[in-house]
Write an enzyme that holds these catalytic residues in place. Structure first.
Site, mmCIF file in Angstrom:
data_model
loop_
_atom_site.group_PDB
_atom_site.id
_atom_site.type_symbol
_atom_site.label_atom_id
_atom_site.label_comp_id
_atom_site.label_asym_id
_atom_site.label_seq_id
_atom_site.Cartn_x
_atom_site.Cartn_y
_atom_site.Cartn_z
ATOM 1 N N GLU A 31 43.663 32.202 47.274
ATOM 2 C CA GLU A 31 43.870 32.356 45.607
ATOM 3 C C GLU A 31 45.279 32.408 45.112
ATOM 4 O O GLU A 31 45.725 33.331 44.270
ATOM 5 C CB GLU A 31 43.080 33.622 45.103
ATOM 6 C CG GLU A 31 41.762 33.654 45.470
ATOM 7 C CD GLU A 31 41.014 34.803 45.024
ATOM 8 O OE1 GLU A 31 41.412 35.551 44.075
ATOM 9 O OE2 GLU A 31 39.659 34.721 44.991
ATOM 10 N N GLU A 85 34.520 33.292 49.522
ATOM 11 C CA GLU A 85 34.403 34.514 49.022
ATOM 12 C C GLU A 85 33.549 34.282 47.765
ATOM 13 O O GLU A 85 33.529 33.232 47.210
ATOM 14 C CB GLU A 85 35.518 35.130 48.188
ATOM 15 C CG GLU A 85 36.824 35.885 49.132
ATOM 16 C CD GLU A 85 37.829 36.457 48.341
ATOM 17 O OE1 GLU A 85 37.645 36.807 47.248
ATOM 18 O OE2 GLU A 85 39.024 36.494 48.919
HETATM 19 C C1 PNW Z 1 39.736 37.954 44.562
HETATM 20 N N1 PNW Z 1 40.679 37.588 38.263
HETATM 21 O O1 PNW Z 1 40.417 38.512 43.514
HETATM 22 C C2 PNW Z 1 40.288 38.311 45.883
HETATM 23 O O2 PNW Z 1 40.436 37.418 46.798
HETATM 24 C C3 PNW Z 1 39.926 39.694 46.662
HETATM 25 O O3 PNW Z 1 40.863 40.212 47.117
HETATM 26 C C4 PNW Z 1 39.181 40.431 45.280
HETATM 27 O O4 PNW Z 1 38.909 41.651 45.907
HETATM 28 C C5 PNW Z 1 37.949 39.839 44.912
HETATM 29 O O5 PNW Z 1 38.277 38.620 44.595
HETATM 30 C C6 PNW Z 1 37.494 40.721 43.757
HETATM 31 O O6 PNW Z 1 38.302 40.973 42.552
HETATM 32 C C7 PNW Z 1 40.355 38.205 42.135
HETATM 33 O O7 PNW Z 1 41.158 38.526 37.584
HETATM 34 C C8 PNW Z 1 41.045 39.155 41.481
HETATM 35 O O8 PNW Z 1 40.111 36.507 37.759
HETATM 36 C C9 PNW Z 1 40.937 39.047 39.948
HETATM 37 C C10 PNW Z 1 40.551 37.710 39.518
HETATM 38 C C11 PNW Z 1 39.938 36.970 40.246
HETATM 39 C C12 PNW Z 1 39.761 37.015 41.581
#
Ligand code: PNW
Length: 461
Positions: free
Chosen positions: A172, A368
């Site tokens: 990401e 994911e």
């Molecule tokens: C992903 N947003 O994170 C990550 O790859 C994981 O580590 C995390 O636990 C999971 O998604 C759930 O959040 C994100 O704010 C964190 O858009 C924040 C965002 C998107 C993905």
């Protein structure tokens, strides 16, 4: 959707792999074990007011000390793949200096246990735990971090050698750049659009340099990267709303996909880089370097954006979407998860189909997908997470629809295997199919895990 595992299993193509995913800082704990260096999340989570209740990953779910138990649990569920990340500060504690053999030994042991259990390891080299020593020199905004990352990648690859066949570089890049350096909600907590856009470019470049070097050393394995992608829907077909959607699509999706798969930035991104003075980070040859051939494209999918034109734009600098003043968010149609992300499984189908239509994308892997929901504990102590089971079934079904429409999707790793440290939300948000009691650290498979095990088993029959 039909929750009967045999029905869904019958629709999945042969060879499709089902598994689960985690990341190092979110589960390992053992922050001082075996010479581990500090990461930006150790520092950030300790700074006042950054994380819910000041929680840190110091203990997390103590996976580092419970490796055997955890792999046994994976085997019990029948997982075919397990996606995990390697903690850079365990391998090279100060980022670019001496290698710590005890850190390498931990991941070697993990990979050996997985292979013994018949579970395919899928490695992610960077899931946000940058060595603090590198951040002290600017972190991802500093071009030197690119070369430190490539060296670290080769060190890990050399140690894990023949055992790991699927390698992904950066998890990401949008989150790493724009939550880390744009709105400052993630480590290192910087709020500056120029720094964020430089970081974004360096993350892509780090992927490119590391991929080229790893492939040179071991051409027989698969190499990829893992962006988080979101379909972006305009509220109406009004040209101003459509333009707003284009802006977010450029920032969220095409900023990564175009350089990786087409070798160029979208024009809108180039303009925004210039506006904030980040264009000087892009040197001749960088885009060729970024556009390494990919053997797989990881897709992290959680939700989608619905946007409209903002009639009264006000400049904003501490944002995760720099240059989006003319955009306003509107609510989607689905129900909400505990993160307040709307549930629209068709978005996953749409994004997978788009990748295969608009780009000649390599094989796709849903690295994911999952949801946070509050616990529902039954009288007998079991965790009846019908909402999560429904979420997983609907999204796996959306993957099947994408495959039926011609997308080449080869696997799915649910986020997450365990409840874990959900970054700025600490332990308050639970994404696991396996429940963690944070008092005892006991692991209890939830109803969704039982369903997932049945789904995997049904495909073997
Ligand atoms: C992903 N947003 O994170 C990550 O790859 C994981 O580590 C995390 O636990 C999971 O998604 C759930 O959040 C994100 O704010 C964190 O858009 C924040 C965002 C998107 C993905």
């Amino acid at each position: 959707v039909d929750l009967d595992p045999t029905v869904l299993a019958a629709r999945l193509p042969a060879g499709f792999r089902l598994g689960a995913a985690t990341s190092s800082y979110q589960i390992e704990g053992a922050e001082e074990a075996d010479g581990r260096g500090l990461s930006i999340w150790d520092t950030f989570s300790r700074a006042p007011g950054r994380v819910h209740l000041g929680q840190t990953g110091a203990v997390a779910i103590d996976h580092y000390h419970r490796l055997e138990e955890d792999v046994a649990l994976m085997a019990d569920l029948g997982l075919e793949s397990y996606r995990f990340s390697v903690a850079w500060p365990r391998i090279i504690p100060d980022g670019d200096g001496a290698v710590e053999p005890r850190g390498l030994a931990f991941y070697t042991r993990l990979v050996d246990l997985l292979i013994q259990a018949g579970i395919e390891p899928v490695v992610t080299l960077y899931h946000w735990d940058l060595p603090q020593a590198l951040q002290d020199r600017g972190g991802w905004a500093n071009r030197e971090t690119v070369h430190a990352f490539a060296r670290y990648a080769r060190v890990v690859q050399e140690a894990l050698g023949e055992k790991v066949k699927v390698w992904t570089t950066i998890n990401e890049p949008w989150c790493a750049a724009y939550l880390g350096y744009g709105n400052g909600v993630h480590a290192p907590g910087i709020t500056d659009p120029r720094t964020a856009m430089r970081a974004a470019h360096h993350l892509l470049l780090a992927h490119g340099v590391a991929t080229q070097q790893m492939r040179e050393a071991a051409p027989e394995f698969s190499y990829g990267i893992v962006p988080n992608l979101y379909p972006v829907y305009p509220a109406t077909q009004d040209p101003a709303d459509v333009a707003a959607a284009d802006t977010i699509d450029a920032l969220q999706n095409r900023q990564w996909l175009d350089p990786l798969l087409l070798g160029r930035y979208p024009e809108e991104i180039t303009r925004t880089q210039r506006r904030f003075g980040a264009d000087s980070a892009i040197l001749p040859g960088d885009l060729e370097q970024i556009a390494q051939p990919l053997d797989l494209l990881g897709v992290n999918y959680y939700s989608q954006h619905h946007v409209a034109a903002e009639p009264n734009p006000v400049p904003r600098y501490n944002t995760e979407h720099p240059g989006s003043e003319h955009v306003r968010w509107v609510r989607g149609n689905g129900p909400l998860t505990d993160m307040e992300w709307t549930i629209e499984p068709h978005g996953l189908r749409d994004i997978l189909i788009r990748l295969s239509r608009d780009y000649s994308a390599p094989p796709l892997f849903v690295t994911e997908n999952g949801a946070a929901f509050p616990d529902v504990v039954a009288d007998d102590g079991s965790i009846q997470d019908a909402d999560r089971r429904q979420f997983l079934a609907a999204h796996i079904s959306a993957v099947v629809e994408a495959i039926e429409a011609g997308a080449n999707v080869t696997g799915y790793t649910a986020w997450s295997l365990f409840d874990n440290y959900e970054w700025a939300f600490g332990y308050a948000k639970r994404f696991g199919i396996v429940h963690i009691d944070y008092e005892t650290l006991q692991r209890t498979p939830k109803a969704s895990a039982h369903w997932y095990r049945d789904l995997i088993a049904a495909r073997r029959r």
